[in-house]
Write an enzyme that holds these catalytic residues in place. Structure first.
Site, PDB file in Angstrom:
ATOM      1  N   LYS A 156      -1.996 -26.026  48.566  1.00  0.00           N
ATOM      2  CA  LYS A 156      -1.179 -24.856  48.870  1.00  0.00           C
ATOM      3  C   LYS A 156      -1.978 -23.904  49.759  1.00  0.00           C
ATOM      4  O   LYS A 156      -3.052 -23.434  49.383  1.00  0.00           O
ATOM      5  CB  LYS A 156      -0.764 -24.128  47.590  1.00  0.00           C
ATOM      6  CG  LYS A 156       0.135 -22.927  47.873  1.00  0.00           C
ATOM      7  CD  LYS A 156       0.625 -22.262  46.607  1.00  0.00           C
ATOM      8  CE  LYS A 156       1.533 -21.083  46.941  1.00  0.00           C
ATOM      9  NZ  LYS A 156       2.055 -20.428  45.735  1.00  0.00           N
ATOM     10  N   ASP A 168       3.039 -18.742  58.432  1.00  0.00           N
ATOM     11  CA  ASP A 168       1.846 -19.368  59.003  1.00  0.00           C
ATOM     12  C   ASP A 168       1.305 -20.488  58.121  1.00  0.00           C
ATOM     13  O   ASP A 168       0.309 -21.133  58.459  1.00  0.00           O
ATOM     14  CB  ASP A 168       0.746 -18.329  59.260  1.00  0.00           C
ATOM     15  CG  ASP A 168       0.349 -17.558  57.997  1.00  0.00           C
ATOM     16  OD1 ASP A 168       0.688 -18.017  56.883  1.00  0.00           O
ATOM     17  OD2 ASP A 168      -0.283 -16.497  58.124  1.00  0.00           O
ATOM     18  N   ARG A 226      -3.400 -28.091  43.828  1.00  0.00           N
ATOM     19  CA  ARG A 226      -2.593 -28.118  42.612  1.00  0.00           C
ATOM     20  C   ARG A 226      -1.924 -29.481  42.483  1.00  0.00           C
ATOM     21  O   ARG A 226      -1.770 -30.216  43.465  1.00  0.00           O
ATOM     22  CB  ARG A 226      -1.556 -26.998  42.625  1.00  0.00           C
ATOM     23  CG  ARG A 226      -0.576 -27.031  43.780  1.00  0.00           C
ATOM     24  CD  ARG A 226       0.319 -25.804  43.777  1.00  0.00           C
ATOM     25  NE  ARG A 226       1.429 -25.928  44.713  1.00  0.00           N
ATOM     26  CZ  ARG A 226       2.397 -25.023  44.847  1.00  0.00           C
ATOM     27  NH1 ARG A 226       2.370 -23.926  44.106  1.00  0.00           N
ATOM     28  NH2 ARG A 226       3.376 -25.218  45.704  1.00  0.00           N
ATOM     29  N   ARG A 233      12.333 -30.846  43.080  1.00  0.00           N
ATOM     30  CA  ARG A 233      13.017 -29.728  42.416  1.00  0.00           C
ATOM     31  C   ARG A 233      14.528 -29.923  42.491  1.00  0.00           C
ATOM     32  O   ARG A 233      15.016 -30.843  43.153  1.00  0.00           O
ATOM     33  CB  ARG A 233      12.679 -28.409  43.124  1.00  0.00           C
ATOM     34  CG  ARG A 233      11.183 -28.164  43.320  1.00  0.00           C
ATOM     35  CD  ARG A 233      10.801 -28.286  44.804  1.00  0.00           C
ATOM     36  NE  ARG A 233       9.343 -28.230  44.992  1.00  0.00           N
ATOM     37  CZ  ARG A 233       8.651 -27.114  44.970  1.00  0.00           C
ATOM     38  NH1 ARG A 233       9.282 -25.983  44.820  1.00  0.00           N
ATOM     39  NH2 ARG A 233       7.353 -27.140  45.121  1.00  0.00           N
ATOM     40  N   ASP A 303      14.922 -23.907  44.243  1.00  0.00           N
ATOM     41  CA  ASP A 303      13.733 -24.503  44.859  1.00  0.00           C
ATOM     42  C   ASP A 303      12.495 -24.339  43.986  1.00  0.00           C
ATOM     43  O   ASP A 303      11.465 -24.967  44.254  1.00  0.00           O
ATOM     44  CB  ASP A 303      13.467 -23.882  46.235  1.00  0.00           C
ATOM     45  CG  ASP A 303      14.452 -24.383  47.271  1.00  0.00           C
ATOM     46  OD1 ASP A 303      14.887 -25.536  47.162  1.00  0.00           O
ATOM     47  OD2 ASP A 303      14.798 -23.618  48.195  1.00  0.00           O
ATOM     48  N   ASN A 304      12.573 -23.506  42.968  1.00  0.00           N
ATOM     49  CA  ASN A 304      11.438 -23.280  42.074  1.00  0.00           C
ATOM     50  C   ASN A 304      11.676 -23.832  40.673  1.00  0.00           C
ATOM     51  O   ASN A 304      10.895 -23.570  39.770  1.00  0.00           O
ATOM     52  CB  ASN A 304      11.121 -21.787  41.985  1.00  0.00           C
ATOM     53  CG  ASN A 304      10.558 -21.237  43.279  1.00  0.00           C
ATOM     54  OD1 ASN A 304      10.003 -21.975  44.091  1.00  0.00           O
ATOM     55  ND2 ASN A 304      10.712 -19.945  43.507  1.00  0.00           N
ATOM     56  N   ASP A 313       5.263 -23.290  41.099  1.00  0.00           N
ATOM     57  CA  ASP A 313       5.341 -22.229  42.101  1.00  0.00           C
ATOM     58  C   ASP A 313       5.102 -20.844  41.504  1.00  0.00           C
ATOM     59  O   ASP A 313       6.020 -20.028  41.369  1.00  0.00           O
ATOM     60  CB  ASP A 313       6.688 -22.271  42.826  1.00  0.00           C
ATOM     61  CG  ASP A 313       6.821 -23.526  43.682  1.00  0.00           C
ATOM     62  OD1 ASP A 313       5.812 -24.212  43.862  1.00  0.00           O
ATOM     63  OD2 ASP A 313       7.929 -23.806  44.156  1.00  0.00           O
TER      64      ASP A 313
END
Length: 550
Positions: A156, A168, A226, A233, A303-304, A313
């Protein structure tokens, strides 16, 4: 098509090095290419033998075959933001930091018990380059195999991908410290979660508007390695259904079931229904577990939410201090959509989105049954919630007044703003005689706050009567039992913030201290007591804010 950045970033490890790409850890670099094919029993000439407890990454067993054999890969290899279709992965190399990198912390348990690496590997240059995205392992996606289990690794903060939109692709030290500490803390609290293997910081400048108020500040770039058994998901299936890519959705769903839901037979025509039923039940369980430790995720969108029902997340999360059903850790959540008291409802909403994504794959009868399964979510959640809180209170067996006993206590806590964690912990430590006499020692400060309520004595009477109905129990047994489920230490925001502020000055002592203490959250520890981690939060903690910014 949009896919989470991690999906793309890890395909970088499937390719050789080229101009402008991180050099592979191979040959003179210290690592060797994995044996060709998943069934190879002997390494080819020049290959390193696989070892358990490897002290060098050279001998680390990695495999990408199951994913690469199953799913299409993005045909475009250039790394630029775009809509991607008809594939699951894109090939993207990590972007190395330009400045020096420093290994802040590692999880010994993750390295040794999950990744089969000896802890000594953390002192090698190869390891530092690997976990910071500086070098890649030739021809391998980092999917570490151990005893038949596959763990998917993710860097990550390792740079841009085709899915980065305007970002970015970097993460900052502030958010990375929080994720590293909390994912490990949740594991030791017994909450299903992704894990963190390492935390690396650089001197690269990363500019962030932390609270989205136009105040852009320079921060330091960081990377967390991680891992989870799967990073898919609810949103992973949603996006395919939305774009009409049903064949790819079916392939992905079958892969997930085959890999992670062994109780479901792949030749069962109702396998998608069984899958949905399991996810509904396990999501209810996960949210109830969050509530039992006062954890608010902060951003509970689809999405989490993991299809494996693990916590993933870690962004603007927070552990509730004073009990408040309206607690919102995320300062960006102006509408309080993800307040702690609404997490169960949000779980239901996300599961309804999952059902919507699955409907094109279900026949009319299965759709009806799936709707009935979803209707049972609330009952499953409240049943698990009640079970957990009864355990926290040390009551055994069944009693029709148990729900009222729990609700009564929570209402007293809300009215008095009593500390959630320490109220339950101090109920675990105080004797029944002290409660009966309403004699609350000064050290039990959370119970003293609770005791200011005019109905406190009424609740205590009800509680003691309920404890007396515990068959074959004693006060000593009760307290011992309760101290194993009610933590004395959690990762409070002020503790994480203190560690972050020191880390910004290259003092990582509190990161290491918290990492050590949070591995044993149920045990009284001298170092934690000295640091004040079981005392009232400091006054300045009330003004702390966290956001989605990473």
């Amino acid at each position: 098509m949009w896919w989470p950045p991690w999906l793309a970033a890890w395909l970088a490890w499937a390719c050789g090095a080229g101009a402008g790409r991180p050099a592979p850890l191979c040959g003179s670099g210290g690592l060797c290419r994995a044996p060709p094919g998943p069934n190879a029993s002997h390494p080819a000439p020049g290959h390193c033998p696989r070892q358990r407890g490897a002290a060098e990454l050279c001998a680390w067993p990695l495999s990408s075959q199951s994913l690469l054999d199953t799913f299409p890969v993005d045909a475009i290899q250039e790394n630029y933001v775009r809509n991607v279709r008809n594939c699951i992965f894109s090939i993207v190399y990590p972007t190395p930091f330009k400045s020096r990198v420093h290994l802040v912390a590692v999880s010994k348990e993750v390295l040794e018990n999950i990744l089969d690496l000896d802890i000594s590997v953390k002192g090698t240059s190869d390891f530092l380059q690997f976990v910071s995205g500086g070098k890649v392992i030739l021809w391998s996606v980092p999917l570490a195999h151990r005893h038949g289990e596959r763990w998917e690794l993710q860097l990550k903060g390792s740079g841009k991908t085709p899915y980065s939109r305007n970002g970015d692709g970097r993460a900052v030290l502030r958010s990375s410290v929080r994720e590293f500490l909390c994912s490990e803390a949740m594991h030791y609290l017994g909450i299903p979660t992704s894990r963190a293997a390492s935390l690396v910081v650089s001197d690269d400048d990363v500019w962030r508007d932390q609270f989205y108020n136009g105040n852009i500040k320079k921060e330091r770039g960081a990377i967390v390695l991680r891992l989870a058994k799967s990073w898919f998901r609810i949103g992973s299936l949603e996006i395919l259904a939305h774009s009409g890519e049903l064949d790819l959705q079916r392939r992905l769903l079958d892969f997930i079931i085959q890999e992670h839901f062994p109780s479901i037979a792949m030749n069962d025509s109702n396998r998608y229904l069984e899958f949905f039923s399991t996810v509904v039940s396990e999501t209810a369980n996960l949210v109830a577990l969050w509530m039992s430790v006062g954890f608010a995720h902060g951003v509970c969108n689809t999405d989490n939410f993991s299809l494996l029902s693990i916590t993933i997340d870690y962004g603007p999360f927070g552990f509730m201090e004073s009990y408040d059903p309206n607690f919102v850790p995320n300062t960006s959540d102006d509408e309080r959509r993800y307040k702690i008291g609404n997490q169960a409802n949000v779980g239901l909403f996300n599961l309804s989105k999952l059902l919507q994504a699955l409907k094109p794959l279900l026949d009319p009868r299965q759709k009806q049954l799936a709707s009935q399964i979803l209707e049972g979510y609330g009952e499953r959640y409240y049943s698990r919630f009640t079970e957990l809180f009864k355990t926290k209170l040390g009551v055994l067996g069944e009693n029709e007044d148990d729900n009222y006993l729990i609700a009564f206590l929570l209402k007293l806590m809300e009215d008095t703003k009593a500390d959630f964690t320490m109220t339950f912990r101090q109920l675990s430590e105080i004797t029944e005689d002290q409660l009966k006499e309403l004699h609350i020692p000064e050290e039990f400060w959370a119970l003293q706050d609770l005791g200011k309520h005019k109905l406190f004595s009424e609740w205590v009477t009800m509680y003691l009567l309920r404890l007396n109905r515990n068959k074959g129990d004693s006060d000593t047994k009760r307290r011992t039992r309760m101290t194993t489920v009610n933590p004395r230490y959690i990762l409070r925001n002020w503790m994480a913030e203190s560690a972050v502020q020191k880390a910004n000055l290259n003092d990582f002592s509190e990161v290491h201290l918290l990492q050590q203490i949070l591995q044993h959250p149920f045990q009284r520890q001298q170092a934690a007591e000295k640091a004040g981690y079981s005392l009232r939060p400091p006054a300045w903690a009330k003004d702390l804010k966290v956001s989605c910014s990473s």
